[in-house]
Structure formats: C-alpha cells, structure tokens
Design an enzyme around this catalytic site. Structure first.
Site, mmCIF file in Angstrom:
data_model
loop_
_atom_site.group_PDB
_atom_site.id
_atom_site.type_symbol
_atom_site.label_atom_id
_atom_site.label_comp_id
_atom_site.label_asym_id
_atom_site.label_seq_id
_atom_site.Cartn_x
_atom_site.Cartn_y
_atom_site.Cartn_z
ATOM 1 N N GLU A 1 0.861 -1.183 0.000
ATOM 2 C CA GLU A 1 0.000 0.000 0.000
ATOM 3 C C GLU A 1 0.893 1.226 0.000
ATOM 4 O OE1 GLU A 1 -3.512 -1.985 2.789
ATOM 5 O OE2 GLU A 1 -2.682 -0.040 3.304
ATOM 6 N N ASP B 1 -5.618 9.463 10.809
ATOM 7 C CA ASP B 1 -4.283 8.915 10.983
ATOM 8 C C ASP B 1 -3.665 9.331 12.305
ATOM 9 O OD1 ASP B 1 -3.545 7.292 8.700
ATOM 10 O OD2 ASP B 1 -3.911 9.113 7.538
#
Ligand SMILES: Cc1ncc(COP(=O)(O)O)c(C=O)c1O
Lengths: 409, 266
Positions: free
Chosen positions: B49, B60
């Site tokens: 990824e 995040d």
C-alpha cells in the site's frame, strides 16, 4: 441551485447531506458512520420532542440569559453620518459569545444519549470555554483540542476552561491553529466514539454537526425578529445584517429567520478574515476565490492548493482563522442570497478602536471584522437604512493582542 | 481473469500463511528513497500500500502523520506518487500496489483523470479513507470499470445490515479496522475478539479476501495470523522516522522490519 422558502436552511440538504447538491455531505471514516448515524437519529427525535425543546428554552433563558439586547449605536451612527447602526449584543450571553448556544445543546444531547465524556475543538477559545461551562453544568467530563498558537494568543479563555475543570489538549501539528484542532478532535473521536460525544464548534464538519450548530444559534435571529417588531412595529423595509464568518455559526444564527425575506428588504453580509494587509495568507474562502474541496468531513469552498492540500491561513482573529466554511454559507453565496466580503487585520483593529471609543461596547476581534464593513458602508447609505451588526464576542479574550497592537490596557 | 490482488492472497494461502501488506507514504522521506524502500520491502511483502499524503488527515495517528508531513515538506506531488507507482510496477509487474489516501486529493485531480492515471501507472487498487459506503458507490463502480479494485473498509462499529451491503458491493478485498482507533494505536482489543469479528465478516462471503489492519506490530502480528492478510503501517513509518533520527539507512532498516514481520507469520 435554489433556496426553498418556508424550510429552515439546516434542512435544505438532500439525502446525502448536500446543500445545493454539492456542499456538505459526510466524508467520514467508516468507524464514524455508526456514531454519526446514532447522533443523527437522536437529534431528529429530540428536536421534535416538546420536553426537550422546553428544556432547551429553559436553559437558554435561565442559563444563557436570552434574550441578549438589541441596541442602537447612536454615537457611532452620528459619527459616520449615514445609515443607522444597531447592534445585537450577543456577547451578553453567558460566557461572552454565541458559542454557548451550540455548547449547551450539545451537552444536552450528550446527556440524552447517556454519554459521560464530551470533546470539542476551539480556535478563539470561546467554543472551548463554553463547552467546558456546559460540561461542568451538566456533569460531563470535558476535553478541548486547541492549536498551540491559539493557546498562547487566547490565554484568558484557556484559563476559564481550566477553571471549569476541562483538559486542554494542545495541538502542535500543521499551523497549530483551529484547523489542526478540529482534525485532532475528530481523530480523538474516531478512537473514543463508543463513550464520548463530540461537539464541533461551528456550522462545519459532517452534515449532522452543521445542523445541530445551526439549530442552536438560530436562537439569535428568533430574538432579533421579536425585537425588531417591538422596536419598529414591523420588520423595517431596509435592513442589512452584518456578521463575521469563520465557520459561520454566528452568521447563520443571526440570519436564519430572515433568509426567506427578499434581499432588497434584508441584505445578508458576511465578513471573512482577510488577514494582514499585505499578506497573501487569509482565511476568506468565500470572498477571495477558492475552489470547492473536502475538509473535516464536508465539501465547501476551502483555502487549498491545486493538489488539494489545505493552505495555511492567517488572521489576527483566532476565531476566524480557518480555511473552510459552512456548506450553508457556500449555498447562500452561490444562490446569491448573501454577499461575502472580508476585512483585513488592520481594518478590524481600527473598527475595534472606533467602536470602543464611541460606544459602551467591547467587540472581540471577530465581530470587529463585521463592524469594519459597517463602518465602511454606513457613510454612503441613507438614514432610513438599518445596519445591524452581530456583536457576537467580547474582547476580554483579546487582551494581549490588543495591548500589543493598540497599546490598550 | 483473476486480479493480481486475488493472486497474491492465493499465493499466501498456498504457503499456509496470511498475506503481508505494508503501508508506506509516497515521498517519505523523499521521492527516490520511498521508491527504493518500496522495491526492497516488496521482496517480503505480498501487497504494497502506498499512501498519497494529505496535510489534514482525520483518521491517521502520529506515526503516519509524521511520514505524510515529511513527504509533503519534501515536495511530493500527486504526479510524483503516480510516477513512483509506475516505476515500481515496471520493475515488479506482478506485485500488487494499492494507493491509499483522502478523497480531496482525488476530487481536486478529478475522479476520472485520477483513475486514468492509476490505470496508466498499473495501480491495482484504491483505499479512500473518508469516502465510506454508500457515498462511494459511484466511484467504486468507476474503479471496477477500469479494472481497479476499490477496497471497502469495515470497522467494529459497522452494523450487521451495513456489513452485508458493504460486502455485497465490495471487490476482491475488504479491510477490517481492528478497533476504534486512528492508525498506529496500541492494540486495545484482544486478538481473540478481533478474530471473532473477522470470522463474522469472512463467513458472509468466503471468496472475499479480508485483511486486518490498525495496531499490528512485530509484537501483535502473530496472534492474528488466521486472517487472509495483515496490514502493517505505523510500525514501518515509525522505523523510517527512527532511522532518519539515528542517521541510519532507512531502506535497510525498513526492509529488516518487514523481513521480521514476514518470518513471524510463516
Ligand atoms: C466571538 C466569535 N465570533 C465568531 C467566531 C467565528 O465562528 P463562527 O463563524 O462559527 O461564528 C468565533 C469563533 O471562535 C468567535 O469566538
């Protein structure tokens, strides 16, 4: 794109949460889908619940101190020699700004949902201070996310938050201002949404937060409508409602009852933060040509670069120092119902100086942006025109900045 | 024809282990180095990824934020992300690569143009953190048309009905977020609980590859090895930060951690 009549603007979105088909929505991580849905259902239920409305009105009256006064600024009017200038002194509300309406409603919703923890973002520190007050009043544990730069420049409000027992979480990422505080608050909610309620401090964020906040601040214009009728016997023929716009909660609240009126009768003017006079940086997405982007879970005009990175903003006023804006204001702009402009740091400071010199009023730097526009246009307008400025915050919090920039004690 | 992503899972299955998925940020800590890291770790990872960094990430944690800010500061642009992906695929054409990021970057680029670029760069899949179901339906359909896997996310808060609908609308891979957390949190739920929920998802449609991510480190990876795949992101980003701080070789250090992760699930 068209405004509907007879329906509150907060409800004029489509099934996906978009106003005008493109502003708003809910761009959220999967984890928040459920808590957002729960909150949406709860709010839908509560706003129809007579007991809840009664409770809200009780606290608005007895805790916040509704109605706030509506006064004519005779000296300023005479000085400028044009339109009449009036003020809705929302800074009289408990805590010193309109943020108390949203904070109180969120605390009530949090209680109704059986959650014990409440978190929120703040820029000027008013949203944080008010949430800490409401949390204390209703027995909730409270955490406030605030940019490190704002903690420094809005100390009096930070002192108040701590005194109310709230924890201030400093945010050091990015520009260390409101945009980063909102991001960090959302991240915290992602991790703690099972037992924690989140309050977004303005009419921004995922659709439901825009709605709750607008529903709460709408109190301002409900009061004003009554006050106008009692002062003038009817709603006057030529009114201009001037309000500063950061996220847009105070402007929406000030305008909501009047959106259905013809703009020839009631003009709505939003004033954004133009930043320092000679700086490229600003916080004025509506009045300084930006493109639509997604920020904090909603699509709106956003200060951003071509790639979609959010731009740094700059404003003397921490409360307006935000790159995005409410989707409802984007809608009002594109339908041309409201007009948006900006005032620079210097213009806001001058306005503050002038208002405090002539009137017994002490508007904070945010509403000083609105006064700057009023001062600019009033001399050119005739005496039968009524300008009303929402003086939505008290300048006590700006003590340090005013001392530094104006030598004020 | 089976997708490269499907094949990667099949390979791992044949070796009786979960697939290892790595997450790094494009341009961390610069364009050239992030490509080197990618090429090197792909010797051990089954699927890579690659994050396209955004400066206002709402899901995040600290480690990935640091990587993203670092990459942006070093001037990474979305076209660089595509060129890294393209370069990578020209050397490792059978290794699936998944781009991951926030929707505003795609929106500004234009959905169709973005997908066109993905196709040209041979990107195999996309994860868009803030474009949940059902809002992602039309974009996911566009991806499918272009032969790009749109990867749906599900979380512990996803309701049963929603889960059914999401799985029905998913492509080859589904990403299960292990707990209520941003990326990089400490695993605060027991592996047993995570696997229980994982099975619930898996049992709905055995042909879908279900991976688990969030909170997976060298310490925790083994306990979850029953899954089809496991994603490690923050632990890798953290290693990049550490290596930079210690002035050590990021490529070697990151490769070593991925190698160790792989050994733990063999
Ligand atoms: C006094 C005051 N006015 C205005 C604002 C701007 O927010 P909004 O546009 O949501 O009213 C703030 C925000 O902190 C504020 O404290």
């Amino acid at each position: 794109m068209k405004l509907k009549r007879g329906i509150p603007l907060i409800d004029q979105h489509d099934q996906h949460g978009f106003w005008g088909g493109k502003f708003g929505g809910s761009f959220i991580p999967e984890t928040l889908k459920k808590p957002v849905e729960d909150l949406t259902n709860e709010f839908k239920k509560l706003r129809k619940d007579k007991r809840f409305i009664k409770k809200r009105d009780h606290y608005f009256k007895n805790y916040i101190g509704a109605p706030t006064s509506f006064v004519k600024l005779d000296n300023l009017t005479n000085q400028l020699g044009g339109a009449q200038i009036w003020a809705k002194v929302v800074s009289e509300a408990n805590g010193g700004a309109h943020k108390i309406y949203n904070a109180t409603v969120h605390a009530l919703i949090c209680k109704a949902m059986g959650k014990k923890y409440i978190v929120g973002d703040t820029g000027a520190g008013y949203a944080g201070k008010m949430l800490s007050m409401a949390a204390k009043k209703f027995g909730l544990k409270c955490k406030i996310f605030m940019g490190a730069k704002d903690i420094k420049r809005q100390k009096p409000n930070c002192d108040a938050m701590r005194k109310n027992g709230a924890e201030i979480v400093p945010v050091y990422s990015g520009s260390q201002t409101l945009v980063d505080a909102v991001s960090e608050c959302m991240r915290y909610w992602v991790s703690n949404c099972d037992n924690t309620h989140m309050c977004v401090g303005s009419t921004v964020g995922p659709n439901i937060f825009v709605k709750i906040c607008g529903w709460s601040t709408a109190q301002i214009s409900r009061e004003l409508k009554v006050q106008l009728k009692s002062e003038f016997k009817k709603i006057p023929n030529k009114i201009k409602l001037i309000n500063c716009v950061g996220g847009g909660s105070s402007a929406y609240g000030f305008w909501s009852e009047f959106i259905d009126y013809d703009k020839k009768q009631i003009e709505l003017i939003g004033v954004e933060a133009g930043g320092p006079k000679n700086s490229k940086l600003h916080a004025a997405p509506l009045s300084r040509k930006t493109k639509i982007g997604i920020l904090h879970g909603a699509a709106s005009y956003v200060c951003q670069n071509k790639e979609g990175q959010i731009n740094e903003t700059e404003s003397i006023s921490a409360g307006l120092d935000y790159p995005g804006v409410s989707p409802m204001h984007c809608f009002l702009k594109d339908t041309k119902r409201a007009r948006y402009t900006y005032a620079t740091d210097e213009e806001a400071l001058n306005a503050h100086q002038m208002v405090t010199k002539f009137e017994n009023l002490n508007p904070s730097l945010e509403p000083s942006h609105a006064f700057a526009e009023a001062i600019k246009i009033a001399p050119k307008l005739s005496k039968d025109i009524i300008i009303i400025v929402n003086s939505c915050g008290d300048a006590k919090k700006d003590r340090d900045i005013l001392r530094e920039r104006l030598g004020k004690k | 024809m089976s997708s490269l992503i499907n094949k990667a899972f099949q390979n791992a299955k044949n070796e009786n282990r979960p697939a290892l998925l790595t997450y790094t940020v494009a341009g961390d800590n610069n364009k050239k180095r992030s490509l080197e890291i990618l090429k090197s770790i792909s010797n051990y990872a089954d699927i890579c990824e690659l994050g396209f960094p955004h400066n206002t990430p709402i899901a995040d944690g600290g480690q990935i934020q640091t990587s993203a800010y670092r990459a942006i500061k070093n001037g990474i642009k979305i076209n660089d992300v595509f060129s890294i992906a393209k370069d990578f695929k020209s050397k490792k054409k059978n290794k699936p690569i998944i781009l991951m990021g926030y929707y505003n970057m795609i929106f500004q680029f234009n959905e169709n143009k973005f997908l066109e670029k993905c196709k040209k760069s041979k990107v195999d899949g996309l994860i868009v953190v803030d474009l949940p179901y059902p809002e992602n339906k039309s974009f996911a359909a566009k991806c499918k048309k272009k032969g790009i896997n749109f990867i749906q996310l599900v979380s512990p808060t996803t309701s049963e009905i929603r889960l059914k609908k999401i799985i029905k609308d998913s492509h080859d891979m589904i990403y299960y977020i292990s707990m209520l957390s941003t990326t990089g949190g400490i695993l605060k739920v027991s592996p047993k609980k995570i696997l229980e929920k994982y099975s619930k998802i898996k049992n709905q449609n055995k042909s879908k590859n279900v991976v688990i991510g969030f909170g997976i480190t060298e310490k925790t990876i083994k306990s979850l090895k029953k899954a089809d795949g496991l994603v490690v992101g923050s632990a890798i980003c953290k290693e990049i930060s550490n290596s930079i701080n210690k002035r050590q070789n990021t490529v070697t250090n990151v490769t070593n951690i991925v190698k160790r992760l792989k050994n733990k699930i063999k």
